[in-house]
Design a protein around this motif. Structure first.
Motif, short mmCIF file in Angstrom:
data_model
loop_
_atom_site.label_atom_id
_atom_site.label_comp_id
_atom_site.label_asym_id
_atom_site.label_seq_id
_atom_site.Cartn_x
_atom_site.Cartn_y
_atom_site.Cartn_z
N UNK A 110 1.17 -8.29 10.43
CA UNK A 110 0.17 -9.35 10.25
C UNK A 110 -0.07 -9.78 8.82
N UNK A 111 0.55 -9.09 7.86
CA UNK A 111 0.29 -9.43 6.45
C UNK A 111 1.45 -8.96 5.59
N UNK A 112 1.45 -9.43 4.37
CA UNK A 112 2.45 -8.97 3.42
C UNK A 112 2.30 -7.46 3.21
N UNK A 113 1.08 -6.98 3.20
CA UNK A 113 0.83 -5.53 3.04
C UNK A 113 1.45 -4.75 4.21
N UNK A 114 1.29 -5.25 5.44
CA UNK A 114 1.92 -4.60 6.60
C UNK A 114 3.45 -4.57 6.46
N UNK A 115 4.00 -5.69 5.96
CA UNK A 115 5.44 -5.78 5.77
C UNK A 115 5.90 -4.79 4.71
N UNK A 116 5.14 -4.67 3.65
CA UNK A 116 5.44 -3.72 2.57
C UNK A 116 5.45 -2.29 3.11
N UNK A 117 4.46 -1.95 3.91
CA UNK A 117 4.40 -0.60 4.48
C UNK A 117 5.55 -0.35 5.45
N UNK A 118 5.94 -1.37 6.21
CA UNK A 118 7.11 -1.24 7.08
C UNK A 118 8.36 -1.00 6.24
N UNK A 119 8.51 -1.75 5.16
CA UNK A 119 9.66 -1.57 4.27
C UNK A 119 9.68 -0.16 3.67
N UNK A 120 8.53 0.34 3.23
CA UNK A 120 8.47 1.70 2.68
C UNK A 120 8.91 2.73 3.71
N UNK A 121 8.46 2.56 4.95
CA UNK A 121 8.86 3.49 6.02
C UNK A 121 10.37 3.42 6.26
#
Length: 157
Positions: A110-121
């Protein structure tokens, strides 16, 4: 030196934590700059509807890990950089696949922050698997041996 290829010197003083933090910051900043509009539309973005935009953004990110044409003294680093580049690419590809899958499962990003966390995982998963492979350990060992050899030669002067 090959025509058309830029020869650069490897920075033997590379601080790997700083390199990772720069890559992490670059990811977040570039996602915010290039994809924010997708998340501001008021509804959850379907990544499949924005694949051209996403792929352009990812190609720019992946280019950070493209290794330069190394000189003879730096050849020991070439295999390591190729592996790091591949892991970065694999993590980015995994992120897009999981982003699409999450959207289909009604668990959207839902957000760039969510995408960032997905990328980190995804990075954690890919890097963890890659770093435990024999080929990565061999490449890392060769790179470390070359680094030690370099520092011994510098300190003996």
């Amino acid at each position: 030196m090959n025509k058309g290829k830029k020869e650069t010197k490897f920075n033997f003083d590379t601080n790997w934590y700083d390199l990772w933090m720069k890559q992490s910051k670059d990811f977040f900043d570039s996602a915010d700059k290039n994809l924010r509009g997708m998340f501001e539309q008021g509804s959850r973005p379907n990544p499949e509807d924005h694949m051209q935009q996403i792929n352009q953004w990812l190609e720019a990110l992946k280019s950070q890990w493209q290794y330069a044409n190394l000189n003879e003294q730096q050849k020991a680093y070439e295999n390591y950089w190729k592996m790091m580049s591949k892991m970065c690419s694999d993590a980015s590809d995994m992120m897009v696949q999981q982003w699409i899958q999450r959207n289909k499962q009604d668990n959207p990003v839902n957000s760039v922050r969510d995408l960032y966390e997905l990328w980190l995982n995804c990075c954690n998963e890919v890097y963890n698997k890659g770093m435990h492979s024999k080929s990565f350990q061999d490449a890392y060992g060769d790179m470390m041996n070359a680094t030690i050899h370099f520092w011994k030669s510098v300190l003996q002067k």
